[in-house]
Design an enzyme around this catalytic site. Sequence first.
Site, PDB file in Angstrom:
ATOM      1  N   GLN A 193       1.078  -1.104   0.231  1.00 18.31           N
ATOM      2  CA  GLN A 193       0.169   0.126   0.193  1.00 18.31           C
ATOM      3  C   GLN A 193       0.888   1.024   0.226  1.00 18.31           C
ATOM      4  O   GLN A 193       0.703   2.468  -0.409  1.00 18.31           O
ATOM      5  CB  GLN A 193      -0.468   0.234   1.642  1.00 18.31           C
ATOM      6  CG  GLN A 193      -1.915   1.412   1.589  1.00 18.31           C
ATOM      7  CD  GLN A 193      -3.026   1.803   0.029  1.00 18.31           C
ATOM      8  OE1 GLN A 193      -3.062   0.631  -0.381  1.00 18.31           O
ATOM      9  NE2 GLN A 193      -3.144   2.807   0.116  1.00 18.31           N
ATOM     10  N   GLU A 194       1.791   1.194   0.717  1.00 18.05           N
ATOM     11  CA  GLU A 194       2.834   2.274   0.584  1.00 18.05           C
ATOM     12  C   GLU A 194       3.388   2.818  -0.497  1.00 18.05           C
ATOM     13  O   GLU A 194       3.221   4.005  -1.461  1.00 18.05           O
ATOM     14  CB  GLU A 194       4.006   1.880   2.380  1.00 18.05           C
ATOM     15  CG  GLU A 194       3.222   2.197   2.928  1.00 18.05           C
ATOM     16  CD  GLU A 194       2.850   3.964   3.589  1.00 18.05           C
ATOM     17  OE1 GLU A 194       3.170   4.597   3.103  1.00 18.05           O
ATOM     18  OE2 GLU A 194       2.406   3.799   5.143  1.00 18.05           O
TER      19      GLU A 194
END
Length: 485
Positions: A313-314
């Site tokens: 996600q990052e």
Amino acid sequence: MLKALARTPRRWAQLATALVLLLVPHLSSPPESPLLEDIRARDFIQVLTRNTPTTYYQGRQGPTGFEYELARRFAEHLGVSLSLETTSTISDVLRAVRQGSVDLGSAALPLDATRRGVHFSRPILELQPLVVFRRGMPPVDTPKELLGLSIAAIADSGASLALRELQKRYPELSWKESADLEVADLLHMIEAGELDAAVIYAHQFKLNRLFFPGVEDGFTLGKPLSLAWAVPASSGLGLLREVNRFIDDLREQGLLDTLIERYFGHDDYLEYVGARLFIRHVHQRLPEYEALFKEAARRTGFDWKLLAALGYQESHWEPDATSPTGVRGLMMLTLPTAEQVGVDNRLDPEQSIDGGARYLRSVKERLQEEIQEPDRTWMALAAYNVGLGHLYDAQKIAEMRGGDPYDWNDVREALPLLQKREWYEKVRHGYARGGEPVIYVRNIRRYYEVLNYVDRSQQQFFQLNQRAPGEGEDAPLFDIVPPVL
């Protein structure tokens, strides 16, 4: 009349028996619910199910699954323990119930009143047959477009009943059936080109579609069926009535809808392109960093797949990722956060993953002890994104709105209110883009689900992208349903 009876000793005996039965009612007939009485006497109920994602499986925190949850609650309703066993096929479940070797069958069973030897409960869940097909093929939008395709269904699942009804309109229709496969197998075979299409249920596809982005939904087929439980027909109606009472109570209290929403109500947050990209990265990028995630998980107590989902996600597992706001690296650490956890090179994958895991652990430990799992993890992830101070503010807003500040669902609804002046002026840390952590946690949970599924499928269901069901000695045997020309 008495003289006539006196002349017939047999009639005297009949009269005496009738009087005894009248005076002692419990001797007039066998118990109406012998199985229910037996269950309560032995203090456990024997339930037979199947090991599938929609029924029962071993999750990260132990047994889970929609029908497992129902069976556990039913055992509690009866005040007895749950004895759960699994078998491979629907026909095995129904056979065991019919023979009375188990008390109850709970295994995605379609309600079929024509089956002998079993009684079905009230409907629990709607089962809508759905045609799915391989993405990239010409669209399969109408029944006529099924003709000439290689189609499959799971035997005894009820999905083939819709195909049989369709065959009355299109006698040339043919398909395959197998009791040895599950929904995931059929979807895998479609992706692999071994099948063109399959008929499964809409809720099954909804649960599995992110794991098989190469499969597309076509059209619903026929009228909905009903998922139900089965009990032996030879053991009285007591257990059936208790099951129906339990289902009615769950429905009236709204708990049944809550469970259905929990297990089958996920929206497709990852769209088709995103799902394909993620799965490609699982195979191409994740192996390079998997050992680092596992080591960081060992040190911090997290599930490595959760840390991997956070990393994706990052940065999409890009170690050189840099944002316009200055966060950098695979876990996208700010400079102050990196200094706090002792990371001197944010672009080093090992340092970044270890530092991100330790920072998430520190955030989680600073949450109030009243917050239980899994909500504690979801709130820690939200704080990783928006900051612990803003999470505390969202908890305060949740409380002001009459919600539970320790419940993720209530805090999740409060977070976007940090963008509205009428709310952020009432809390300590002011404005925040509160909608972002909601999406952030939602996406991580979905990535985590996919990683869990891949890991679980390798251990329990099938070897993803390795097993070829159409080859070798262990190939499943299909029964061919021929045209009726």
